[in-house]
Design a protein around this motif. Structure first.
Motif, PDB file in Angstrom:
ATOM      1  N   ASP A   1      -1.041   0.381   0.783  1.00  0.00           N
ATOM      2  CA  ASP A   1      -0.975  -0.666   1.802  1.00  0.00           C
ATOM      3  C   ASP A   1      -2.357  -1.320   1.897  1.00  0.00           C
ATOM      4  O   ASP A   1      -3.272  -0.967   1.147  1.00  0.00           O
ATOM      5  CB  ASP A   1      -0.484  -0.103   3.146  1.00  0.00           C
ATOM      6  CG  ASP A   1      -1.608   0.448   4.004  1.00  0.00           C
ATOM      7  OD1 ASP A   1      -2.625   0.894   3.424  1.00  0.00           O
ATOM      8  OD2 ASP A   1      -1.502   0.447   5.243  1.00  0.00           O
TER       9      ASP A   1
ATOM     10  N   LEU B   1       1.628   4.260  -0.716  1.00  0.00           N
ATOM     11  CA  LEU B   1       3.054   3.999  -0.442  1.00  0.00           C
ATOM     12  C   LEU B   1       3.931   4.525  -1.577  1.00  0.00           C
ATOM     13  O   LEU B   1       5.095   4.830  -1.369  1.00  0.00           O
ATOM     14  CB  LEU B   1       3.292   2.500  -0.261  1.00  0.00           C
ATOM     15  CG  LEU B   1       2.431   1.777   0.784  1.00  0.00           C
ATOM     16  CD1 LEU B   1       2.833   0.308   0.873  1.00  0.00           C
ATOM     17  CD2 LEU B   1       2.543   2.424   2.146  1.00  0.00           C
TER      18      LEU B   1
ATOM     19  N   GLN C   1       5.385   7.565   2.407  1.00  0.00           N
ATOM     20  CA  GLN C   1       5.748   7.024   3.729  1.00  0.00           C
ATOM     21  C   GLN C   1       7.258   7.086   3.962  1.00  0.00           C
ATOM     22  O   GLN C   1       7.738   6.617   5.004  1.00  0.00           O
ATOM     23  CB  GLN C   1       5.260   5.580   3.876  1.00  0.00           C
ATOM     24  CG  GLN C   1       3.778   5.381   3.551  1.00  0.00           C
ATOM     25  CD  GLN C   1       2.849   6.246   4.383  1.00  0.00           C
ATOM     26  OE1 GLN C   1       3.166   6.575   5.527  1.00  0.00           O
ATOM     27  NE2 GLN C   1       1.714   6.631   3.807  1.00  0.00           N
TER      28      GLN C   1
ATOM     29  N   THR D   1       8.644   2.378   4.445  1.00  0.00           N
ATOM     30  CA  THR D   1       8.390   1.203   3.596  1.00  0.00           C
ATOM     31  C   THR D   1       9.396   1.121   2.437  1.00  0.00           C
ATOM     32  O   THR D   1       9.144   0.424   1.449  1.00  0.00           O
ATOM     33  CB  THR D   1       6.965   1.255   3.027  1.00  0.00           C
ATOM     34  OG1 THR D   1       6.762   2.527   2.413  1.00  0.00           O
ATOM     35  CG2 THR D   1       5.922   1.028   4.095  1.00  0.00           C
TER      36      THR D   1
ATOM     37  N   ILE E   1      10.671  -2.298   1.208  1.00  0.00           N
ATOM     38  CA  ILE E   1       9.600  -3.165   0.708  1.00  0.00           C
ATOM     39  C   ILE E   1       9.187  -2.697  -0.681  1.00  0.00           C
ATOM     40  O   ILE E   1       9.091  -3.487  -1.620  1.00  0.00           O
ATOM     41  CB  ILE E   1       8.368  -3.116   1.644  1.00  0.00           C
ATOM     42  CG1 ILE E   1       8.738  -3.604   3.027  1.00  0.00           C
ATOM     43  CG2 ILE E   1       7.218  -3.914   1.063  1.00  0.00           C
ATOM     44  CD1 ILE E   1       7.697  -3.303   4.079  1.00  0.00           C
TER      45      ILE E   1
ATOM     46  N   ILE F   1       0.930  -5.389   3.296  1.00  0.00           N
ATOM     47  CA  ILE F   1       1.568  -4.613   4.371  1.00  0.00           C
ATOM     48  C   ILE F   1       0.532  -3.738   5.078  1.00  0.00           C
ATOM     49  O   ILE F   1      -0.299  -3.105   4.435  1.00  0.00           O
ATOM     50  CB  ILE F   1       2.692  -3.727   3.785  1.00  0.00           C
ATOM     51  CG1 ILE F   1       3.839  -4.579   3.243  1.00  0.00           C
ATOM     52  CG2 ILE F   1       3.200  -2.693   4.787  1.00  0.00           C
ATOM     53  CD1 ILE F   1       4.625  -5.326   4.284  1.00  0.00           C
TER      54      ILE F   1
ATOM     55  N   ARG G   1       0.414  -0.482   7.243  1.00  0.00           N
ATOM     56  CA  ARG G   1       1.324   0.630   7.542  1.00  0.00           C
ATOM     57  C   ARG G   1       1.509   0.834   9.049  1.00  0.00           C
ATOM     58  O   ARG G   1       2.615   1.120   9.515  1.00  0.00           O
ATOM     59  CB  ARG G   1       0.764   1.918   6.921  1.00  0.00           C
ATOM     60  CG  ARG G   1       1.662   3.113   7.094  1.00  0.00           C
ATOM     61  CD  ARG G   1       0.967   4.390   6.706  1.00  0.00           C
ATOM     62  NE  ARG G   1      -0.130   4.702   7.618  1.00  0.00           N
ATOM     63  CZ  ARG G   1      -0.690   5.900   7.715  1.00  0.00           C
ATOM     64  NH1 ARG G   1      -0.271   6.884   6.943  1.00  0.00           N
ATOM     65  NH2 ARG G   1      -1.680   6.114   8.545  1.00  0.00           N
TER      66      ARG G   1
ATOM     67  N   GLN H   1       3.702  -1.822  10.347  1.00  0.00           N
ATOM     68  CA  GLN H   1       5.043  -1.553   9.841  1.00  0.00           C
ATOM     69  C   GLN H   1       5.723  -0.492  10.715  1.00  0.00           C
ATOM     70  O   GLN H   1       6.891  -0.619  11.079  1.00  0.00           O
ATOM     71  CB  GLN H   1       4.943  -1.063   8.378  1.00  0.00           C
ATOM     72  CG  GLN H   1       6.256  -0.677   7.733  1.00  0.00           C
ATOM     73  CD  GLN H   1       7.152  -1.864   7.450  1.00  0.00           C
ATOM     74  OE1 GLN H   1       6.672  -2.973   7.278  1.00  0.00           O
ATOM     75  NE2 GLN H   1       8.454  -1.632   7.416  1.00  0.00           N
TER      76      GLN H   1
ATOM     77  N   GLN I   1       9.012  -1.048  12.997  1.00  0.00           N
ATOM     78  CA  GLN I   1      10.200  -0.208  12.787  1.00  0.00           C
ATOM     79  C   GLN I   1      10.603   0.490  14.079  1.00  0.00           C
ATOM     80  O   GLN I   1      11.789   0.559  14.419  1.00  0.00           O
ATOM     81  CB  GLN I   1       9.910   0.831  11.688  1.00  0.00           C
ATOM     82  CG  GLN I   1      11.131   1.588  11.200  1.00  0.00           C
ATOM     83  CD  GLN I   1      12.108   0.694  10.453  1.00  0.00           C
ATOM     84  OE1 GLN I   1      11.748   0.033   9.510  1.00  0.00           O
ATOM     85  NE2 GLN I   1      13.356   0.670  10.902  1.00  0.00           N
TER      86      GLN I   1
ATOM     87  N   ALA J   1       4.388  -6.930   7.799  1.00  0.00           N
ATOM     88  CA  ALA J   1       5.403  -5.880   8.009  1.00  0.00           C
ATOM     89  C   ALA J   1       6.795  -6.472   7.834  1.00  0.00           C
ATOM     90  O   ALA J   1       7.022  -7.631   8.185  1.00  0.00           O
ATOM     91  CB  ALA J   1       5.258  -5.284   9.411  1.00  0.00           C
TER      92      ALA J   1
END
Lengths: 159, 573
Positions: free
Chosen positions: B50, B56, B143, B147, B150, B210, B212, B215, B219, B248
């Motif tokens: 990220d 990731l 992760q 993610t 993505i 991105i 994290r 993100q 989420q 994100a």
């Protein structure tokens, strides 16, 4: 009758022996044999050394691959240890909690420069031609069809 | 003796020089296969990080375990040691090591097609004669589900063959991530040099835009919103409108890429770029921008709102089906009046509107560097499905389909002074010590700077003056618009039926100098309206987002700016 002796033969020279040439052959063969043996020995030593080196290289390559694999696994392990659920659980154990927006106090430090983002470098976008305006008349419709054809031709020509 | 030797020599010479061509070819082929073997050395696949360096996607290994029974001395002891590690019973393993019915020991017996790395290491440490361990590369996503849509996924690899990436970054950048394998013909005699050597080139690693932490925030907020509003799913996208970076993309539901099953594979597509939907009133932002840019409408324009009117053979009604008198241009958007936007489109005309919509990127993929992007649907004049009714419906986001990313990218033009930046997700490519950064680039200028600023000011008023939108965020100047799109059923539209809409919100802040833009989409929420479901979700997101991104309140920001500092600059127009 006068007996004459050849003058070019030394009187003290020994007469040629019959085994003399055989000895020369044997010596030559022996020398060839010894040289051959030396070459063979050198070749053997060289080959053995190369083989050992090749084996060592193979082992080192395998070891390198092993180390690379271990590195990758350590990467994954570190990433797992740094994963958010773990970090958040640990932070909660240590008594930390998420700050709320109304709990944040911004202090204006005298002389602090508030530098904003600088977007650089970017290509200058090609100027967009103004959108064509067509009216509802026949000529407008014809101009639109003509422009569509031109666009299709350009698209086809540019692949 | 001499005669026998002579015969043998002659026979040897005949083998060497007088063999028929066919036999010679077969023998040479056998020699090749016995003396040489061609192997392919697989490169390490590039890693994915990220923007702050958190992993990731990375590589790991499993093992395939086999054994040569003819090399095993004490079968009973081997069976006892190995059985628990390869998932067999001691008896099963002991029998596998026995000769077959003809009394012949097999050369190789497969004990486990895949064991994890730690178990494999335990087996190697046992140092059992005859054991054959083959490494099997695999992809690990530290992760997990966070993610997954993505990054995408990687599948199909074994010890001799590389797999390939599917969906997301893994799919789009598969060739870069994969690197270059090395094929080499090796002699079984180690002194013979390999022929035709090529070189292994490890895959290039990627650093994404991105964040994290953002993100995770997106989420978490999305999951809570889906539960609270009993929605069937949803999407949140966070971007920087100034440079096109995607910070994100959260979707609900998602999947765990470390535990793939056929059911979870169906969730691998990223709905934020792959699924199209009718955006509803959020689309009025583009109607507003087109009208202001075309110069056909300004803030002084007004019209008579009948509440409903018939045009093109259909009834066009406001969300409340009531007349709002003589609203002006801004009021059309503050009160989200369908009759107003339809009237505006009617006055501008389709031959101005559609080219502008194309410039906003509607009906075309954004070109984001993720695999599986859809282009959306924009029916234009000339298409058999086009009609005047559809044209007027488009003014309030019905009869047109977009992806969530397309919608946010178009709105970013208003946040970024009329300029659309190319949305992208890879921030840098890392090739050994070389780092190649992705520079932001502008893709279109659909509207002028002046039109963008006027539109932005109206969007600020939408959140400040609308009585219907449940949104309050004091201290910050926020621009935004809600949307509620009816989902057509086989029997047509059923307005206001709970769970029969797509509720959305799009906005950015600080409005006068945006650093972040957000799109929220909730599928089939029970609360139906975007103003009652997506807008409060946006508020909840902002309350935590400004802390995480360290965005100071406007008063503090203005005070800081008064002290000096470089203003926002871009080196192009």
């Amino acid at each position: 009758m006068q007996h004459t002796q050849p003058t070019n033969i030394p009187q003290h020279a020994a007469p040629p022996q019959p085994w003399h040439s055989q000895r020369q052959w044997a010596a030559t063969l022996a020398v060839i044999g010894v040289v051959g043996l030396i070459i063979a020995a050198l070749y053997l030593i060289q080959t053995a050394t190369t083989t050992i080196t090749a084996r060592e290289l193979l082992e080192m390559d395998t070891y390198r691959q092993q180390l690379e694999r271990n590195n990758e696994l350590l990467h994954a392990e570190i990433a797992d240890l740094q994963s958010l659920p773990r970090v958040m659980t640990r932070a909660a154990e240590l008594g930390f909690r998420e700050a709320h927006e109304d709990e944040i106090q911004y202090i204006i430090v005298e002389g602090y420069r508030y530098d904003r983002e600088r977007i650089t470098p970017t290509p200058t976008p090609s100027p967009t031609s103004p959108a064509a305006v067509y009216d509802e008349t026949l000529s407008g419709w014809l101009r639109q069809q003509w422009d569509n054809l031109k666009r299709q031709w350009e698209a086809w020509r540019n692949g | 003796m001499l005669a026998v030797a002579s015969i043998l020599i002659v026979r040897l010479l005949s083998f060497q020089f007088y063999l028929d061509a066919n036999t010679q070819r077969i023998l040479e082929r056998n020699r090749e296969s016995r003396l040489y073997q061609t192997v392919e050395v697989q490169p390490n696949r590039g890693q994915i990080y990220d923007r702050n360096g958190y992993l990731l996607a990375t590589n790991s290994y499993d093992y395939r375990v086999g054994i040569s029974p003819n090399a095993v001395v004490d079968r009973q002891a081997v069976a006892a040691e190995l059985a628990p590690l390869v998932g067999m019973t001691e008896d099963e393993l002991y029998r596998a090591l026995q000769p077959d019915e003809n009394g012949i020991l097999p050369n190789y017996v497969l004990l486990a097609s895949r064991v994890d790395f730690a178990t494999g290491q335990k087996i190697i440490n046992l140092d059992i004669d005859g054991i054959v361990m083959e490494t099997l590369p695999k992809r690990v996503y530290p992760q997990g589900a966070l993610t997954a849509q993505i990054v995408g996924l990687y599948a199909g690899a074994d010890n001799t063959r590389a797999g390939r990436g599917y969906y997301g970054v893994e799919g789009f950048y598969d060739a870069l991530l994969a690197g270059q394998a090395r094929r080499m013909t090796l002699s079984v005699v180690p002194v013979v040099e390999e022929s035709n050597p090529t070189y292994v080139r490890d895959g290039i690693s990627l650093e994404l835009t991105i964040d994290r932490d953002l993100q995770h925030l997106a989420q978490e907020v999305l999951d809570e919103a889906v539960q609270e509003h009993q929605a069937s799913g949803g999407t949140i996208i966070i971007m920087n409108p100034r440079n096109g970076e995607i910070l994100a993309i959260a979707n609900h539901p998602t999947f765990d890429p470390n535990n793939l099953t056929p059911e979870t594979l169906e969730l691998a597509r990223n709905p934020a770029i792959s699924d199209v939907y009718e955006p509803g009133s959020v689309f009025k932002v583009l109607t507003m921008a087109i009208a202001l840019d075309a110069g056909t409408h300004d803030l002084n324009w007004s019209y008579y709102d009948p509440g409903c009117f018939e045009a093109g053979g259909v009834n066009i009604c406001n969300w409340d089906r009531r007349s709002h008198g003589n609203p002006d241009f801004a009021r059309v958007f503050i009160d989200s009046l369908n009759t107003g936007t339809a009237t505006i489109f009617k006055e501008i005309g389709p031959y101005t509107v559609y080219p502008k919509l194309r410039e906003f990127g509607i009906g075309s993929p954004t070109g984001v560097d993720l695999e599986g992007e859809a282009s959306g649907i924009l029916v234009e004049p000339g298409d058999p499905n086009w009609s005047e009714a559809q044209f007027l419906n488009t003014s309030y986001g019905q009869g047109v389909s977009v992806t969530p990313l397309q919608m946010l990218t178009a709105v970013n033009a208003i946040a970024n002074d009329g300029l659309i930046m190319q949305p992208h997700i890879v921030r840098a490519r890392i090739d050994g010590d070389e780092v190649i950064e992705t520079h932001p680039s502008a893709s279109h200028r659909p509207i002028s700077e002046e039109a963008a600023h006027t539109a932005r000011d109206i969007l600020v008023r939408v959140l400040q003056e609308s009585d219907e939108i449940e949104f309050e965020f004091p201290g910050y100047n926020v621009a935004g618009k809600t949307g509620t799109a009816e989902i057509p059923t086989p029997y047509g539209y059923e307005p206001f039926a709970p769970g029969n809409s797509i509720a959305s919100f799009v906005g950015f802040l600080p409005a006068d100098d945006p650093v972040v833009s957000v799109l929220i989409k909730l599928d089939r929420p029970y609360g139906y309206w975007g103003s009652k479901t997506a807008a409060p979700t946006f508020q909840k997101l902002l309350e935590r987002l400004v802390v995480l991104m360290e965005i100071p309140p406007d008063a503090t920001r203005y005070a800081l700016m008064e002290q000096g500092g470089a203003p926002f600059m871009r080196e192009y127009e």
